[in-house]
Write an enzyme that holds these catalytic residues in place. Structure first.
Site, short mmCIF file in Angstrom:
data_model
loop_
_atom_site.label_atom_id
_atom_site.label_comp_id
_atom_site.label_asym_id
_atom_site.label_seq_id
_atom_site.Cartn_x
_atom_site.Cartn_y
_atom_site.Cartn_z
N LEU A 180 -50.71 79.35 58.47
CA LEU A 180 -50.94 78.25 57.95
C LEU A 180 -50.06 76.95 59.58
O LEU A 180 -49.37 77.64 60.08
CB LEU A 180 -50.09 77.78 56.61
CG LEU A 180 -50.13 78.08 55.38
CD1 LEU A 180 -49.30 77.36 54.58
CD2 LEU A 180 -52.03 77.46 55.23
N ASP A 181 -50.55 76.38 59.78
CA ASP A 181 -50.03 75.56 60.34
C ASP A 181 -48.88 74.79 60.62
O ASP A 181 -48.24 74.94 59.19
CB ASP A 181 -51.69 73.71 60.74
CG ASP A 181 -52.79 74.19 61.48
OD1 ASP A 181 -52.89 75.41 61.94
OD2 ASP A 181 -53.75 73.45 60.95
N ARG A 182 -48.37 74.77 62.15
CA ARG A 182 -46.98 74.22 60.79
C ARG A 182 -46.86 73.31 60.17
O ARG A 182 -45.81 73.52 59.36
CB ARG A 182 -46.53 74.21 62.42
CG ARG A 182 -45.05 73.93 62.55
CD ARG A 182 -44.43 73.79 64.00
NE ARG A 182 -42.99 73.10 64.23
CZ ARG A 182 -42.23 72.99 65.82
NH1 ARG A 182 -43.49 72.85 66.49
NH2 ARG A 182 -41.13 72.42 65.15
N THR A 184 -48.36 72.67 57.88
CA THR A 184 -48.92 71.91 56.79
C THR A 184 -48.14 72.90 55.79
O THR A 184 -47.65 73.85 56.66
CB THR A 184 -50.18 73.08 56.75
OG1 THR A 184 -51.17 71.98 57.64
CG2 THR A 184 -50.94 72.69 55.41
N ARG A 282 -58.51 69.95 58.29
CA ARG A 282 -58.24 68.61 58.89
C ARG A 282 -59.78 68.02 59.65
O ARG A 282 -59.56 66.99 59.35
CB ARG A 282 -56.78 68.63 59.87
CG ARG A 282 -56.20 69.03 59.25
CD ARG A 282 -54.96 70.18 60.18
NE ARG A 282 -54.04 68.71 61.32
CZ ARG A 282 -53.49 68.56 62.14
NH1 ARG A 282 -53.40 70.58 61.66
NH2 ARG A 282 -52.65 68.30 62.47
#
Length: 358
Positions: A180-182, A184, A282
């Site tokens: 996961l993105d940081r 998120t 996104r």
């Protein structure tokens, strides 16, 4: 006249290179002198590794690359080609598959020493352990907080996986199944066995694991947009920052959307990615004209400033639910993760503002 026998000078004894080697001053050069190893390198002696059930099925080259981190691939393949790596005392090919009970001989080799990195504190470990929403013998699932990366690197001393490993020193195997993105938050799967990792990643490749995200987006989400299938291309900004854009040259991508709630100026949507591209939700949201609130990469400055004015401080993207089959069984599993306080607070503020406008 008798002569006294002259004592012959004995040559220095050389150590057996197949035994240990960690105590030696350094490698022997072509002129017979020992040299010091370069800074940041250590020499290991012969290693004998017995393959357990969890290692079984791996290719020899992948097995070696995992154990000899920091050693160039060219050297790893060379020691296999020269027969210095043995399995059950026999030569092997790089693509040979290991079986449980095999004994692998790894020759003496110079490795980069691991730099000491800061250990996650007790408080961080406690937070991450409290975020575990599911666990069995094969895997665990964590409700990752926003702002914490899934792994260290790029200036970060540690991430989710390093914190878990530090909190569970007895665990032999802990690996991320996906990322996961940081910024998120939400559900992340972690494998506790190599067999579980292989199973879950294979399920991901065949699109048998369903991920459902909740995202707060700017504006009113149109009822007619239920899917976005624009191809995505990764690129770098002049400053080295990673970005993604819609491009015909990009990779096939598909996200399914469903509006869950309308607020004044915003919509809460469910986004279900069918493919797994970087920043997919996104970029697809922004392409549809409704960027995710708090997204400092793909939201325009005016909209970002307006979101900050209502108290928004984080990217409003949350990995809400996972649907998958448990490794080693046919049991279907569905997990849901609650919003964190900053996410829930923004939704509550918007709900009050929306009610007050009527």
């Amino acid at each position: 006249m008798s002569r006294k026998p002259v004592a012959r000078r004995q040559p220095p004894k050389r150590g057996n290179p197949s035994r240990g080697g960690s105590g030696r001053a350094g490698p022997v050069s072509s002129d017979g002198h020992r040299g010091e190893l370069p800074a940041g390198q250590v020499q290991k002696g012969v290693q004998w590794v017995t393959v357990d059930e969890d290692m079984a099925g791996q290719r020899v080259d992948n097995f070696l690359l995992a154990r000899l981190r920091g050693v160039p691939k060219s050297i790893v393949y060379r020691i296999v080609r020269k027969g210095e790596v043995r399995v059950n005392k026999g030569r092997v090919r790089p693509d040979s598959r290991l079986q449980a009970g095999d004994v692998v001989r790894i020759p003496p080799i110079v490795q980069k020493s691991k730099p000491e990195s800061p250990t996650p504190g007790d408080r961080v470990q406690s937070v991450m352990e409290a975020a575990v929403v599911f666990e069995n013998d094969d895997m665990l699932v964590v409700n990752k907080p926003s702002g914490i990366a899934v792994h260290g690197g790029s200036g970060l001393s540690f991430g989710l996986i390093e914190v878990l490993r530090s909190a569970r020193p007895q665990a032999k195997f802990l690996e991320l199944v996906h990322r996961l993105d940081r910024d998120t938050s939400g559900l992340v799967m972690v494998a506790k066995k190599r067999s579980a990792l292989r199973f879950l990643q294979d399920e991901l490749r065949h699109k048998r694991i369903r991920k459902h995200y909740h995202a707060l987006v700017a504006g009113t989400w149109p009822a007619g947009i239920g899917r976005v299938d624009e191809p995505l291309l990764r690129y770098e900004m002049p400053n080295g920052e990673r970005r993604v854009k819609v491009s015909a040259e990009g990779k096939e991508s598909l996200t399914l959307f469903r509006c869950l709630q309308q607020y004044q100026g915003y919509s809460l949507v469910q986004a279900s990615p069918v493919t797994g591209r970087t920043h997919q939700i996104r970029v697809h949201s922004a392409w549809a004209g409704h960027p995710i609130a708090g997204d400092d990469k793909y939201m325009d400055d005016a909209s970002l400033k307006a979101f900050r004015a209502i108290g928004g401080q984080r990217l409003m993207l949350h990995a809400r639910a996972l649907e998958f089959t448990l490794p080693g069984s046919d049991e279907a599993m569905r997990l849901e993760a609650p919003y964190d306080e900053p996410f829930a607070k923004v939704l509550k503020e918007l709900e009050q503002r929306t009610k007050g406008s009527y």
